[in-house]
Design a protein around this motif. Structure first.
Motif, PDB file in Angstrom:
ATOM      1  N   SER A  66       0.806  -1.215   0.000  1.00 53.69           N
ATOM      2  CA  SER A  66       0.000   0.000   0.000  1.00 53.69           C
ATOM      3  C   SER A  66       0.842   1.270   0.000  1.00 53.69           C
ATOM      4  CB  SER A  66      -0.905   0.017   1.241  1.00 53.69           C
ATOM      5  OG  SER A  66      -0.133  -0.068   2.419  1.00 53.69           O
ATOM      6  N   GLU A  67       2.180   1.121   0.058  1.00 53.33           N
ATOM      7  CA  GLU A  67       3.038   2.290   0.095  1.00 53.33           C
ATOM      8  C   GLU A  67       4.163   2.135  -0.926  1.00 53.33           C
ATOM      9  OE1 GLU A  67       4.488   2.668   4.007  1.00 53.33           O
ATOM     10  OE2 GLU A  67       2.537   2.992   4.915  1.00 53.33           O
ATOM     11  N   GLY A  68       4.669   3.244  -1.374  1.00 56.46           N
ATOM     12  CA  GLY A  68       5.860   3.241  -2.197  1.00 56.46           C
ATOM     13  C   GLY A  68       5.687   2.714  -3.594  1.00 56.46           C
ATOM     14  N   GLY A  69       4.478   2.691  -4.112  1.00 58.68           N
ATOM     15  CA  GLY A  69       4.259   2.199  -5.462  1.00 58.68           C
ATOM     16  C   GLY A  69       4.874   3.127  -6.483  1.00 58.68           C
ATOM     17  N   ILE A  70       5.298   2.566  -7.601  1.00 58.56           N
ATOM     18  CA  ILE A  70       5.916   3.390  -8.633  1.00 58.56           C
ATOM     19  C   ILE A  70       4.866   4.254  -9.314  1.00 58.56           C
ATOM     20  CG2 ILE A  70       7.170   3.286 -10.823  1.00 58.56           C
ATOM     21  CD1 ILE A  70       8.384   0.669  -9.812  1.00 58.56           C
TER      22      ILE A  70
ATOM     23  N   ASN B 236       4.410  -4.963  -9.085  1.00 57.85           N
ATOM     24  CA  ASN B 236       4.236  -6.336  -8.625  1.00 57.85           C
ATOM     25  C   ASN B 236       5.508  -7.152  -8.786  1.00 57.85           C
ATOM     26  OD1 ASN B 236       1.530  -5.822  -8.037  1.00 57.85           O
ATOM     27  ND2 ASN B 236       0.866  -6.357 -10.097  1.00 57.85           N
ATOM     28  N   ARG B 237       6.220  -6.931  -9.878  1.00 58.04           N
ATOM     29  CA  ARG B 237       7.460  -7.681 -10.109  1.00 58.04           C
ATOM     30  C   ARG B 237       8.529  -7.255  -9.110  1.00 58.04           C
ATOM     31  NH1 ARG B 237       9.734 -10.513 -14.831  1.00 58.04           N
ATOM     32  NH2 ARG B 237       7.750 -10.149 -15.889  1.00 58.04           N
ATOM     33  N   VAL B 238       8.659  -5.952  -8.870  1.00 57.48           N
ATOM     34  CA  VAL B 238       9.642  -5.460  -7.894  1.00 57.48           C
ATOM     35  C   VAL B 238       9.332  -5.990  -6.507  1.00 57.48           C
ATOM     36  CG1 VAL B 238      10.458  -3.382  -6.717  1.00 57.48           C
ATOM     37  CG2 VAL B 238      10.270  -3.405  -9.201  1.00 57.48           C
ATOM     38  N   TYR B 239       8.055  -5.970  -6.133  1.00 51.49           N
ATOM     39  CA  TYR B 239       7.660  -6.483  -4.823  1.00 51.49           C
ATOM     40  C   TYR B 239       8.020  -7.967  -4.688  1.00 51.49           C
ATOM     41  CZ  TYR B 239       4.792  -8.081  -0.954  1.00 51.49           C
ATOM     42  OH  TYR B 239       4.377  -8.660   0.218  1.00 51.49           O
ATOM     43  N   MET B 240       7.750  -8.743  -5.715  1.00 53.27           N
ATOM     44  CA  MET B 240       8.019 -10.178  -5.671  1.00 53.27           C
ATOM     45  C   MET B 240       9.509 -10.453  -5.517  1.00 53.27           C
ATOM     46  SD  MET B 240       6.682 -13.155  -5.666  1.00 53.27           S
ATOM     47  CE  MET B 240       7.233 -14.856  -5.872  1.00 53.27           C
TER      48      MET B 240
ATOM     49  N   TRP C 227      17.201  -1.901 -13.713  1.00 51.62           N
ATOM     50  CA  TRP C 227      17.564  -3.258 -14.141  1.00 51.62           C
ATOM     51  C   TRP C 227      16.471  -3.863 -15.015  1.00 51.62           C
ATOM     52  CZ3 TRP C 227      19.526  -5.862  -8.964  1.00 51.62           C
ATOM     53  CH2 TRP C 227      20.654  -5.161  -8.506  1.00 51.62           C
ATOM     54  N   LEU C 228      15.225  -3.712 -14.563  1.00 51.84           N
ATOM     55  CA  LEU C 228      14.113  -4.363 -15.249  1.00 51.84           C
ATOM     56  C   LEU C 228      13.776  -3.683 -16.567  1.00 51.84           C
ATOM     57  CD1 LEU C 228      11.836  -4.998 -12.142  1.00 51.84           C
ATOM     58  CD2 LEU C 228      12.996  -6.753 -13.498  1.00 51.84           C
ATOM     59  N   ARG C 229      13.721  -2.366 -16.560  1.00 52.63           N
ATOM     60  CA  ARG C 229      13.296  -1.656 -17.767  1.00 52.63           C
ATOM     61  C   ARG C 229      14.355  -1.635 -18.856  1.00 52.63           C
ATOM     62  NH1 ARG C 229       9.753   3.674 -15.948  1.00 52.63           N
ATOM     63  NH2 ARG C 229       7.782   2.546 -15.645  1.00 52.63           N
ATOM     64  N   LEU C 230      15.634  -1.646 -18.473  1.00 53.28           N
ATOM     65  CA  LEU C 230      16.709  -1.573 -19.463  1.00 53.28           C
ATOM     66  C   LEU C 230      17.362  -2.922 -19.711  1.00 53.28           C
ATOM     67  CD1 LEU C 230      18.461   1.780 -18.472  1.00 53.28           C
ATOM     68  CD2 LEU C 230      16.497   1.393 -19.969  1.00 53.28           C
ATOM     69  N   LEU C 231      16.889  -3.973 -19.016  1.00 55.52           N
ATOM     70  CA  LEU C 231      17.431  -5.320 -19.208  1.00 55.52           C
ATOM     71  C   LEU C 231      18.950  -5.348 -19.015  1.00 55.52           C
ATOM     72  CD1 LEU C 231      15.326  -6.502 -22.291  1.00 55.52           C
ATOM     73  CD2 LEU C 231      14.878  -6.880 -19.858  1.00 55.52           C
ATOM     74  N   PHE C 232      19.415  -4.637 -17.996  1.00 51.12           N
ATOM     75  CA  PHE C 232      20.827  -4.618 -17.595  1.00 51.12           C
ATOM     76  C   PHE C 232      21.728  -3.973 -18.639  1.00 51.12           C
ATOM     77  CE2 PHE C 232      18.845  -8.582 -16.013  1.00 51.12           C
ATOM     78  CZ  PHE C 232      18.815  -8.282 -14.658  1.00 51.12           C
TER      79      PHE C 232
END
Length: 322
Positions: free
Chosen positions: A132-136, A147-151, A182-187
């Protein structure tokens, strides 16, 4: 790189991103897409250069004439790519086609508007504070990236490296601050060069697991920094600087292998609803959860090695009523 400083290259990048923004629908252009396009452009350019070099060599050797004279055709000639299919004049349209295919997989990670997310139900104000906090995108609306970052951080890292997880939590280092890139630029910024980046992309795009392996790559990368982040008393800014260090991936194949090993760990991949223990002995099936068949034919999980009479804290068998 010098290639991307040329006006012709910058014009190609601009044209492709403009057409993408006008044809992709509501998503439009988002920050970071230009770096993914740059990788597509580099791959297309290298393929065209190699194809041109190969064709020049074939012309010098005059292989077609030799093959007709001897009556033999080499396998290389039989599968040769026709001229014009991979050509330096087609780098721009080929790069756009490759970028569009990549974005079909990547677009959920670029949604940031609250309408693109899923509302998390928190009845009576209860629930996990991280949901409930800190969502992008928004505090009460969760995007696929949220959801992916949280997991990865609050579930997988906590199970694999609890010491590192609680250290980051104590320092209030939010996973969105380092994992979003990391996720958006695929490293793309973490790989030391293009030769280290391509094996990562091959593993993601050419694997039957698809982008499921991306979570485990992130997990392996942050877990690999455990010793550096836990042995010293770092300030939050120093920890974040270490996590965002550029060109930190010098052996991409080792990272892929580590991600594949983590993917097979039953404890890490277990859904949250089925997770009951974190440090049970490892079972023969690779899981730390023992599935017990009860007398009613149902299934229940209990800590491996735990007695049937109950665990600690008040267990023991109930007295039989007379």
């Amino acid at each position: 790189m010098e290639y991307f400083k040329k006006k012709s290259t910058m014009r190609m990048l601009f044209n492709i991103l403009l057409v993408w923004a006008k044809t992709c629908g509501a998503l439009g252009y988002r920050q970071g897409m230009n770096e993914l396009l740059a990788v597509c452009l580099m791959v297309t350019k290298e393929d065209a250069a190699q194809h041109k070099k190969k064709n020049n060599n074939n012309k010098k050797k005059n292989t077609k004439t030799e093959a007709s004279e001897t009556g033999n055709t080499s396998r290389e000639d039989a599968i040769s790519i026709p001229d014009g299919l991979i050509d330096e004049d087609n780098i721009e349209p080929d790069s756009f086609a490759l970028f569009r295919l990549l974005m079909q997989q990547m677009s959920p990670l670029y949604h940031s508007h609250p309408r693109d997310g899923i509302r998390q139900k928190q009845p009576n104000g209860t629930g996990n504070k991280h949901l409930s906090e800190g969502g992008i995108g928004s505090g009460s609306l969760k995007t696929p990236l949220d959801n992916r970052v949280y997991m990865i951080h609050h579930v997988m890292l906590r199970r694999l490296e609890p010491q590192l997880y609680f250290r980051l939590e104590k320092l209030n280092v939010l996973p969105q601050l380092y994992m979003l890139r990391w996720l958006r630029l695929l490293f793309a910024r973490e790989a030391s060069d293009i030769n280290q980046l391509l094996p990562l992309l091959d593993a993601l795009l050419g694997n039957s697991k698809g982008f499921e392996l991306l979570n485990y790559m992130c997990l392996a990368l942050v877990a690999g920094l455990k010793d550096e982040l836990t042995k010293k008393e770092f300030e939050p800014a120093e920890v974040l600087k270490t996590l965002l260090r550029r060109q930190s991936i010098a052996n991409s194949r080792a990272l892929v292998e580590a991600a594949e090993v983590l993917h097979k760990d039953k404890l890490i991949s277990m859904p949250v609803a089925q997770m009951q223990v974190y440090n049970a002995p490892l079972q023969g099936n690779g899981s730390r959860i023992e599935v017990v068949q009860n007398k009613h034919g149902g299934r229940r999980n209990r800590r491996a090695g735990q007695g049937r009479g109950g665990g600690g804290g008040g267990g023991g068998r109930r007295r039989r009523r007379r």
